[in-house]
Design an enzyme around this catalytic site. Structure first.
Site, PDB file in Angstrom:
ATOM      1  N   GLU A 209     -22.768 212.507  21.803  1.00 41.46           N
ATOM      2  CA  GLU A 209     -21.369 212.136  21.650  1.00 41.46           C
ATOM      3  C   GLU A 209     -20.766 212.905  20.485  1.00 41.46           C
ATOM      4  O   GLU A 209     -21.474 213.607  19.749  1.00 41.46           O
ATOM      5  CB  GLU A 209     -21.220 210.628  21.446  1.00 41.46           C
ATOM      6  CG  GLU A 209     -21.913 210.092  20.218  1.00 41.46           C
ATOM      7  CD  GLU A 209     -21.881 208.567  20.129  1.00 41.46           C
ATOM      8  OE1 GLU A 209     -21.560 207.899  21.129  1.00 41.46           O
ATOM      9  OE2 GLU A 209     -22.193 208.039  19.046  1.00 41.46           O
ATOM     10  N   HIS A 247     -18.940 204.302  17.662  1.00 44.65           N
ATOM     11  CA  HIS A 247     -19.993 204.344  16.659  1.00 44.65           C
ATOM     12  C   HIS A 247     -19.487 204.887  15.330  1.00 44.65           C
ATOM     13  O   HIS A 247     -18.570 205.708  15.281  1.00 44.65           O
ATOM     14  CB  HIS A 247     -21.159 205.222  17.134  1.00 44.65           C
ATOM     15  CG  HIS A 247     -21.905 204.650  18.280  1.00 44.65           C
ATOM     16  ND1 HIS A 247     -22.598 205.423  19.170  1.00 44.65           N
ATOM     17  CD2 HIS A 247     -22.080 203.368  18.699  1.00 44.65           C
ATOM     18  CE1 HIS A 247     -23.166 204.655  20.086  1.00 44.65           C
ATOM     19  NE2 HIS A 247     -22.859 203.406  19.818  1.00 44.65           N
TER      20      HIS A 247
END
Length: 293
Positions: A209, A247
């Site tokens: 990511e 995150h």
């Protein structure tokens, strides 16, 4: 074979008397994981789901010969729990707890390394070797034994991609959720080497990511050292600069760490990169890994 955990794994649950620890202990036992004890200070001598509870990790390890621990404790106690496990001789520590201050993780991870142990997480879903052992909070029913190694920064994407793999009869050797914090333990390069050296893993799925440069470093390592096919998916392709996406580690800073940048590096290293998670099985099959079922 598999990496990190298997049917011989002897697991201690730190925080077993808490709500999450007790709930997931039951789930892991139902899967067949060999849970030999739990730790909860002041609760020694009790049991949870017929699993004996100890006051300290030292006592637990001495009496059970455990080699792995999983941590379900509040964030303020988690770094100490990591270090206690390493000090007791545990060789693989899986920290599910999230919200731990980064500097505390740096200190704990350094201590783990000094003790010769391995850390997965924090803020991770854990790992599973399908049909052998589950150490974490992953949904067991979607995993299928096989020969595809899976490693991921994202728990939710792990589940989606594994579902597509299992539906396509592409089972998994081991699947690991590494965690999404800025500082975690085992990461792409470590796991790439483990899967490369596992004779029963034929191909590797890498789920990355935005944020940081781990995928770029992994791409260079793949180019130089990994002979098995690697297929990747990078989340956050439409993320704006400076916007955190889920995150703590998933944030693009000053144009660095973009999905496009990571995809470019991976493709240059010969990695097939999916546009959508559902494309992963097709790309694996096209990379001459269709035997890995």
């Amino acid at each position: 074979m598999s990496i990190l955990i298997n049917e011989s794994t002897r697991l201690i649950v730190q925080g077993i008397t808490g709500r999450d620890g007790g709930f997931h202990t039951r789930k892991m036992l139902d899967y067949g994981t060999q849970i030999v004890g739990g730790v909860s200070p002041g609760k020694g001598g009790t049991q949870v789901h017929d699993v004996p509870v100890f006051n300290t990790m030292q006592q637990a390890v001495e009496q059970t010969n455990a080699n792995t621990s999983i941590i379900f404790v509040p964030a303020r106690f988690a770094a100490d729990s990591i270090m206690e496990a390493a000090d007791a001789g545990i060789k693989l520590i899986i920290c599910i707890a999230e919200g731990i201050p980064t500097l505390d993780v740096v200190k704990a991870y350094r201590y783990v390394q000094q003790k010769g142990a391995l850390l997965i997480g924090p803020n991770c879903p854990g790992l599973v070797t399908p049909g052998k052992s589950l150490a974490g909070i992953l949904p067991a029913q979607i995993f299928k034994p096989g020969r595809i190694g899976v490693m991921s920064r994202s728990g939710t994407l792990t589940y989606e991609i594994v579902y597509h793999l299992s539906v396509a009869s592409l089972g998994q050797s081991t699947a690991i959720g590494m965690g999404g914090d800025p500082v975690v333990g085992l990461y792409f390069i470590d796991l790439l080497d483990m899967f490369e050296n596992d004779p029963e893993t034929d191909a590797i799925v890498m789920i990355g990511e935005i944020g940081g440069n781990a995928e770029e470093l992994a791409a260079e390592h793949i180019r130089k050292h990994i002979t098995k096919p690697v297929v990747a998916f990078i989340a956050g392709q439409s993320a704006p600069v400076g916007k955190q996406m889920g995150h703590a580690g998933a944030i693009i800073s000053s144009g660095s760490g973009t999905a496009a940048e990571k995809i470019e590096y991976l493709k240059a290293a010969g990695v097939l990169v999916a546009d959508e998670p559902s494309q992963i099985p097709e790309l694996l099959q096209s990379s001459n890994s269709s035997k890995a079922k």
